[in-house]
Design a protein around this motif. Sequence first.
Motif, short mmCIF file in Angstrom:
data_model
loop_
_atom_site.label_atom_id
_atom_site.label_comp_id
_atom_site.label_asym_id
_atom_site.label_seq_id
_atom_site.Cartn_x
_atom_site.Cartn_y
_atom_site.Cartn_z
N ALA A 167 43.54 -14.59 -20.28
CA ALA A 167 43.26 -16.02 -19.73
C ALA A 167 44.59 -17.08 -19.80
O ALA A 167 45.11 -17.52 -18.94
CB ALA A 167 42.05 -16.77 -20.17
N SER A 168 45.20 -16.81 -21.10
CA SER A 168 46.35 -17.72 -21.26
C SER A 168 47.66 -17.12 -20.62
O SER A 168 48.53 -17.91 -20.04
CB SER A 168 46.95 -17.70 -22.76
OG SER A 168 45.83 -18.09 -23.77
N LEU A 169 47.76 -15.81 -20.34
CA LEU A 169 48.73 -15.22 -19.44
C LEU A 169 48.34 -15.71 -18.08
O LEU A 169 49.45 -15.89 -17.34
CB LEU A 169 48.93 -13.70 -19.76
CG LEU A 169 49.37 -13.27 -21.02
CD1 LEU A 169 49.17 -11.82 -21.45
CD2 LEU A 169 51.08 -13.75 -21.07
N MET A 170 47.15 -15.72 -17.36
CA MET A 170 47.10 -15.99 -16.19
C MET A 170 47.73 -17.28 -15.97
O MET A 170 48.18 -17.64 -14.91
CB MET A 170 45.61 -15.55 -15.94
CG MET A 170 45.16 -16.05 -14.75
SD MET A 170 43.34 -15.89 -14.20
CE MET A 170 43.02 -14.35 -14.53
N LYS A 171 47.48 -18.15 -16.75
CA LYS A 171 47.73 -19.61 -16.73
C LYS A 171 49.28 -19.57 -16.53
O LYS A 171 49.96 -20.27 -15.76
CB LYS A 171 47.43 -20.53 -17.87
CG LYS A 171 48.15 -21.74 -18.05
CD LYS A 171 47.41 -22.68 -17.28
CE LYS A 171 47.79 -24.25 -17.11
NZ LYS A 171 47.61 -24.93 -16.11
N GLN A 172 50.13 -19.00 -17.42
CA GLN A 172 51.51 -18.88 -17.28
C GLN A 172 52.23 -17.84 -16.11
O GLN A 172 53.32 -18.17 -15.79
CB GLN A 172 51.95 -18.23 -18.80
CG GLN A 172 51.67 -18.59 -20.04
CD GLN A 172 52.05 -20.07 -19.92
OE1 GLN A 172 53.26 -20.49 -19.75
NE2 GLN A 172 51.26 -21.13 -20.47
N SER A 173 51.28 -17.25 -15.58
CA SER A 173 51.80 -16.49 -14.25
C SER A 173 51.81 -17.39 -13.12
O SER A 173 52.41 -16.86 -12.22
CB SER A 173 50.66 -15.44 -14.06
OG SER A 173 49.53 -15.75 -13.35
N LEU A 174 51.15 -18.45 -13.11
CA LEU A 174 51.53 -19.62 -12.06
C LEU A 174 50.94 -19.10 -10.87
O LEU A 174 51.62 -18.91 -9.74
CB LEU A 174 52.52 -20.10 -11.81
CG LEU A 174 53.59 -20.66 -13.28
CD1 LEU A 174 54.91 -21.14 -12.92
CD2 LEU A 174 52.76 -22.06 -13.63
N GLY A 175 49.46 -18.52 -10.87
CA GLY A 175 48.77 -18.06 -9.65
C GLY A 175 49.46 -16.54 -9.02
O GLY A 175 49.52 -16.25 -8.27
#
Length: 106
Positions: free
Chosen positions: A17-25
């Motif tokens: 979930a944290s990486l998803m936030k960092q992936s910027l969509g």
Amino acid sequence: MAWIYLIIAGLLEVVWASLMKQSLGFTRLWPSIGTVVFMVGSFGLLAISMRTLPLGTAYTIWTGIGAIGAFLVGIFILGEQVSAMRLVAASLIICGLILMKLSSQH
């Protein structure tokens, strides 16, 4: 052993979930790849834990660990706001997780 797999699955959920936030969509490559890798690991360990744990217990604990973990990452790493109401809400989730664990016969 199922509880250990479930806890690790929940922690992996926090990571993805944290990486998803960092992936910027999903516009940044490495956080996007990390999201998928940790997601697969999280789902895999959740599935293994469900071989012996009841669905309701396993899924509730998994999502609860993810929710509380993401809440803490948001506060301590991303600088999200802390308010009394958010802390009470997080505390209620934790109470629910404890009750779910205590109600499980595994």
